[in-house]
Enzyme design. Sequence first.
Site, PDB file in Angstrom:
ATOM      1  CG  ASP A 183     -14.510   6.088  -5.242  1.00  0.00           C
ATOM      2  OD1 ASP A 183     -14.410   7.405  -5.863  1.00  0.00           O
ATOM      3  OD2 ASP A 183     -13.785   5.274  -4.670  1.00  0.00           O
TER       4      ASP A 183
HETATM    5  C1  SPV Z   1     -10.858   5.920  -0.502  1.00  0.00           C
HETATM    6  O1  SPV Z   1     -11.185   5.910   0.693  1.00  0.00           O
HETATM    7  O2  SPV Z   1     -11.675   6.452  -1.430  1.00  0.00           O
HETATM    8  C2  SPV Z   1      -9.688   5.325  -1.278  1.00  0.00           C
HETATM    9  C3  SPV Z   1      -9.043   3.976  -0.540  1.00  0.00           C
HETATM   10  O3  SPV Z   1      -9.252   5.851  -2.123  1.00  0.00           O
HETATM   11  S1  SPV Z   1      -9.987   2.957  -1.559  1.00  0.00           S
HETATM   12  O4  SPV Z   1     -11.207   2.674  -1.175  1.00  0.00           O
HETATM   13  O5  SPV Z   1      -9.191   1.684  -1.073  1.00  0.00           O
HETATM   14  O6  SPV Z   1      -9.640   2.904  -2.810  1.00  0.00           O
HETATM   15 MG    MG Z   2     -10.488   7.254  -3.031  1.00  0.00          MG
END
Ligand code: SPV
Ligand code: MG
Length: 294
Positions: A67
């Site tokens: 991510d």
């Molecule tokens: C997501 O769910 O991708 C978010 C929340 O952005 S977090 O994982 O806390 O960044």
């Molecule tokens: Mg996110």
Amino acid sequence: MDLGTGPMMAAEYQARRQRLLPPEEPSAPVLLVGTHNAVAARIAEEAGFDGCWVSSLEISATKGIPDRNLLGAKEMIDVAQTIRSATTLPVVVDCDNGYGTDLAAARVARELHLSGVTGMCIEDSAFPKRNSLIKSVDRSLESREAFAGRVARARAATGDDFVIVARTEALIAGLPLDDAIDRAQSYAEAGADIVVVHSNGGEVDDLWEIAKKWTGPARLASIPTAYTDVTLDELGHAGYGMVVYANHLLRGALATMTRLAAQLRRGGQLSALTGLAPIQEVLRLSGEPGVAAA
Ligand code: SPV
Ligand code: MG
């Protein structure tokens, strides 16, 4: 259940928007859950959630990529459209930092709006962003003014009925609470309907302090993944109008898949497996006509 909703009519769009942003301040927070595909969205709807969160973390994970801004805008739009047409819930898409530029943010906002998605979340991380839950990462942010400009561009691209959630990563980047609140204030003034001062496990009192100090022209939301003892009621009483449980359905599915994979690999009788949904449930949730709940 059928094949899902078709092209979005204005009345349906407004109905979804009002569930996300009720005209009167709701007595309990509007509650969203991370839904990484259409089946998860249908489960969320049947469980009584108010909306679907299309999480960059969850969608990245399902594609087997980290991510960190590797997920493209078009990929997110495709997933969001699938989810949107599988549920009557409002759908909010986590668009990271708007893919790095004001124009990219405006474009994805417009495409999502046109496809009947109710809203998007953008955050002030500089490109390439890192997931907020990873500790010990050096993080840089867009300037407060630059990111307020990005929110304004997204707003101008969509008009007033698209819901914009603006999120500051200031606390996660190590800035003081007051700077984080000032950023959220600027983003609200730039046109966000909802703001998040995100935090990944600092003092729980920060959550209460943020709500106490918040006076901005937008509702306050929390993504409380790191605060596992805090309840929905407590967040509501503090003043949060929206809560997002961002990743728990996928985590539950992963734990179950891991356990079942190990058990299946050993062979033996399939009747010994536990914790499986009946086939009838797969058929029903896929929209197979005439299949009732098991
Ligand atoms: C997501 O769910 O991708 C978010 C929340 O952005 S977090 O994982 O806390 O960044
Ligand atoms: Mg996110």
